[in-house]
Design an enzyme around this catalytic site. Sequence first.
Site, mmCIF file in Angstrom:
data_model
loop_
_atom_site.group_PDB
_atom_site.id
_atom_site.type_symbol
_atom_site.label_atom_id
_atom_site.label_comp_id
_atom_site.label_asym_id
_atom_site.label_seq_id
_atom_site.Cartn_x
_atom_site.Cartn_y
_atom_site.Cartn_z
ATOM 1 C CG ASP A 122 -2.156 -0.923 1.008
ATOM 2 O OD1 ASP A 122 -2.518 -1.150 -0.156
ATOM 3 O OD2 ASP A 122 -2.708 -1.396 1.998
ATOM 4 C CE1 TYR A 177 -6.894 -4.119 3.391
ATOM 5 C CE2 TYR A 177 -7.497 -3.373 1.199
ATOM 6 C CZ TYR A 177 -7.087 -4.371 2.047
ATOM 7 O OH TYR A 177 -6.862 -5.610 1.558
#
Lengths: 681, 681
Positions: free
Chosen positions: A298, A386
């Site tokens: 990420d 997320y």
Amino acid sequence: MEATRCLRLSSFILLLGFFVAVSWYPLIDHLISQPELLGCTTPWCTSKNHTHIPKLNKPPDTPLHPLDPLTIQEINKVRAILSNYEPFSLSFPSIHSLSLDEPVKTQITLSSMEFNKSIMARGVEFSDLSCVTPSPGWYGPHEEGRRIIKVLCFSSQGTPNFYMRPIEGLTVTVDLDSKEVVKITDRGRAISVPTATNTDYRYTAQDRPPEMDPINPISMEQAKGPSFRVEDGHIVKWANWEFHLKADQRAGMIISRAVVRDSETGEPRSVMYKGFASELLVPYMDPDEGRYFRTYMDAGEFGLGATAMSLVPLNDCPRNSYYMDGLFVAADGRPFVQPSMICVFERYAGDIGWRHSELPINGFQIRESRPKVTLVARMAASVGNYDYIFDWEFQTDGLIRVKSNLVVKTFKFTSSALRCNEIRYLRSIGRLSGMLMVKGSPYENAYQVPNREDMSGPMVSENAIGVVHDHFMTFHLDMDIDGYNNSFAKVNLVKEETLPGQSPRKSYLKAKRHVAKTESDAQIKLKLYDPSEFHIVNPSRLSRLGNPTGYKIVPGGNAASLLDLHDPPQIRGAFTNNQIWVTPYNRSAQWAGGLLVYQSKGEDTLAVWSAMNRRIENKDIVMWYTLGFHHIPCQEDFPVMPTVTASFDLKPVNFFESNPILRAKPNFENDLPICRPASSY
Amino acid sequence: MEATRCLRLSSFILLLGFFVAVSWYPLIDHLISQPELLGCTTPWCTSKNHTHIPKLNKPPDTPLHPLDPLTIQEINKVRAILSNYEPFSLSFPSIHSLSLDEPVKTQITLSSMEFNKSIMARGVEFSDLSCVTPSPGWYGPHEEGRRIIKVLCFSSQGTPNFYMRPIEGLTVTVDLDSKEVVKITDRGRAISVPTATNTDYRYTAQDRPPEMDPINPISMEQAKGPSFRVEDGHIVKWANWEFHLKADQRAGMIISRAVVRDSETGEPRSVMYKGFASELLVPYMDPDEGRYFRTYMDAGEFGLGATAMSLVPLNDCPRNSYYMDGLFVAADGRPFVQPSMICVFERYAGDIGWRHSELPINGFQIRESRPKVTLVARMAASVGNYDYIFDWEFQTDGLIRVKSNLVVKTFKFTSSALRCNEIRYLRSIGRLSGMLMVKGSPYENAYQVPNREDMSGPMVSENAIGVVHDHFMTFHLDMDIDGYNNSFAKVNLVKEETLPGQSPRKSYLKAKRHVAKTESDAQIKLKLYDPSEFHIVNPSRLSRLGNPTGYKIVPGGNAASLLDLHDPPQIRGAFTNNQIWVTPYNRSAQWAGGLLVYQSKGEDTLAVWSAMNRRIENKDIVMWYTLGFHHIPCQEDFPVMPTVTASFDLKPVNFFESNPILRAKPNFENDLPICRPASSY
């Protein structure tokens, strides 16, 4: 100021190579059209939504500190340099992120028709189409030499929670350079798009209050205002702490030069040169065609800062918070503001700093207790479905707690063929086209599933199973305890057996200290039944008792990666092979998964660096810690899960001569504010 | 009410055997002389120090609930019964603790010259003598058949922190029945009593403020008051939770019948029948004569409630706390009040319940976030030099967090012979006598110690080393998920290898569920590289998706006992051999170390019960969890350490049909109070 400019200018040159190499246009492209984007025609551009957010300071046009993030003027300068660079004269490269290399440390004072048909066959309007572009990872040579993205699409009809309405089983692989669709996989033609019912999580969409008694307002109040201050936009000063705080497009938030005042002498003492989330690895546990590649990184692939939206006052952060913007760069090199993406606040949670009562038997009527007040720097990245909330919490007793809160919406939609779409996005590429046909009827509960053992996770809603996955966050912790040269010591607790007749006891534990000589000595897997403390110490600075001053890392709950070491995602994510690593400081070794992670093969990870097995004793060293979560989803995670938290501590160990908060003041009634309900105003 | 009385009366009979067996006079004796002690001549006696403590309710004279603690009248009744019992007609037995057995569950609606000479030779005035009586443990047959205590003494001259002024190397072993000194060990004659300098931790004794900028007042404010209520003195109702809370002389604090309201239907659903700290084992890691026996069991030997002094308002607990007294029994059977030993408060710490932001690319401008407000029940036991703070924290998402905070003053005072005194106490027995001579001059720093490897811990102050030790807290968690009959399921994450050609991935994790059949299946050692989730489920109640409703225990950071399994303290403390155990419910199996632990041999521990290997599937079962701390002391722990915290969670897993706090309300500016500094009043 001149020295600051000189340092920063030299850092620009180092950046250029990075820009050329990293040019994935989809990543930040969309941001160009956002209201926060600044054309740089104004001398200073702040975001427009700051109405209720107290700003203690406006970011300056010129940097005040070598560690300060790039200014608009500097970003434009970089853009001008790049635009004038011959290879870019026809086509400007797209930029993933742009940030300042840290100065040399010792100088320091810081679209297809096929697709369209699939969509139409599903009955999805193109106006309702929301597509996301997850990264492809690296799975062997067949995709090498091409810059690839995966595309997954959803219907946002009737819900903002489009993640819950996947166009199932459809994956499009796109070559970013040739702008070609390389491959369309469609294995979910029989699966209709799940209903939008009960997927909207917005407050305004709720039709009734929750089944619970109402909770009266409660807030942390500071009638005399907060005790911290932010100087020059980035230097945070509070109680006995001082540190530099900045937003970073890749790491999200960087803490630098954390200094604590000695509790006896008042001397400012170095604790940490730099600390930040260096990389996040999120491997999903499903080897199927539409899923195997979901092993995201990420920070390096998406950017924790680039995806950190504005924090919500009074909800993400309490009253009296100070908000800091991020100033980042869009794909075309123009600067934009990520407004209020960091907050700083003081916290009192009813906790106790230390206490002691005496039973009155010895004539002492003692009840001493001190309230614990801390300072928190927070950001929240929304990397698609997320949300990662990062807290760095500073305590007056010298402890730094690094806390990560996780909110995830993670679903695999299932039918007889167990197809799924649990996805992230960064850019709408809905103009890609293809064709999809619905097949089969989905299961509504676990009993209808012929082979429950084969499911890649439990059912969490009708037609939906939550795929098991992990999250690993690797933190770069450049500790400088009382100076650059430090050592890493493992204080191992071992069972000793007594000799016959020596003692009524058969065994006891002994703390044995081992100072790591080289990197391999500092590759640590945590073991409950072979426990150690892990200290970073300054061997040159001893306490009055002769103990080296130090800090220890105190792990909390954790999870380890169990994947095969030769599995492609684990090769790229090899920085999770241990929970702790220590490397010699290297200005270019900041990103645990490597500088360039998109489709990387794991050739530049922390594991590769550590394998050099360099000497690390009494040297400028960096500690790396990986915080892991195993996530087996459950019903409570639908349609958005309550936060899950894990943390680790950096804690003084023989750093102070004695308890540094011994002389702290207790709370007295007259100190506390007098409050009345706002509604009675 | 009649049913309540009937249940309680039958429980009295069960108690009698316990009183007779447990009659160690030194334990609570001293409390007789305390002002909180009640002579029972008043109809209701509250403690005298409640001036600033809001009391929502006065405890009643008659019990309102079968689980309520004993009343004054009931204690007097027991005393009368005992007094009339023939064997006690001449000498009333001394009582360790007196509490109500829980009702049958399915009925429920619910001296010596030598010593004196030693003291005088050290130059310690008898008026300055503070002695403590740590428990002796069990170390083989030589002390069997005698009721033994160990006595250790200190000088309290010039400091209330007498723990820092040991009369070194002197241990007196006393037979409690014959009132004889069995043995005097004096191996510290050459060691003078350490100085009182810098040992006083009281606020009033500090001569200067700490080296830090002052912190402005900060508090949790509730202008409309708290949202919880306490009914009938013990039933706590808040948001979606209801539970029974009481003080207990042995366990400290007991949570019973915790019920949460279903987020969809509002139905009250059972989560936990009873939860409490069942035993604490604290083994010190020094096999020397004066130290080997220091392997305490704090709940069974001393009592967490008996040692829980009043909480300090605004410091131990925030504003708007509700305080609850303990009503216990002194050694002679008379009731006394332990005032304000439990507090209940709501907590907002700036944390986030859930959140999600959307990148604006799909047209949604979403920033949803919910503040997290929780309810805490807290107590703090001061077991001699130790302070244990226990928090049971209830969240609206159904999670229960059990948190233990540790504040310890733990020191071993050292000289050439490395003698030490790190001690607890319960009763002054300074009138015992003996003789001690000072020998040797103590070391002032680590370099003076000839063999540092032999030290049983690091130096933490001049002449003082902190002995390595462990703390293990074993919790009794009688989970009743939607009813009595539950199963324990281990959801193990295992690595699966893909077949050649199946996937670009080589491996992935799969969650495999195993339902424990018998107790041995549920003896769990936690393993980072062999991870599992641990569920208590109700196999008879399935969610709409077909998942059994359940709760899981989520361990945080932990430490395991490493002692030899045949070491006497580990035999007695065998309940720490695993982190998790599950046993069939048994009304008499409440105390993990056995009902009678003083000088016990480990014949009645959780480990012994579990070895019966009874069936536990779909039965009324109890889960046991042990939370451990390894403590290698450091300078910061002197003279009193900042709190150290560890916790575990009990978390709903497929218990709710979806996120139970989805519909929770965000904070709005108008909800929050208007505050001004008190000093401007």
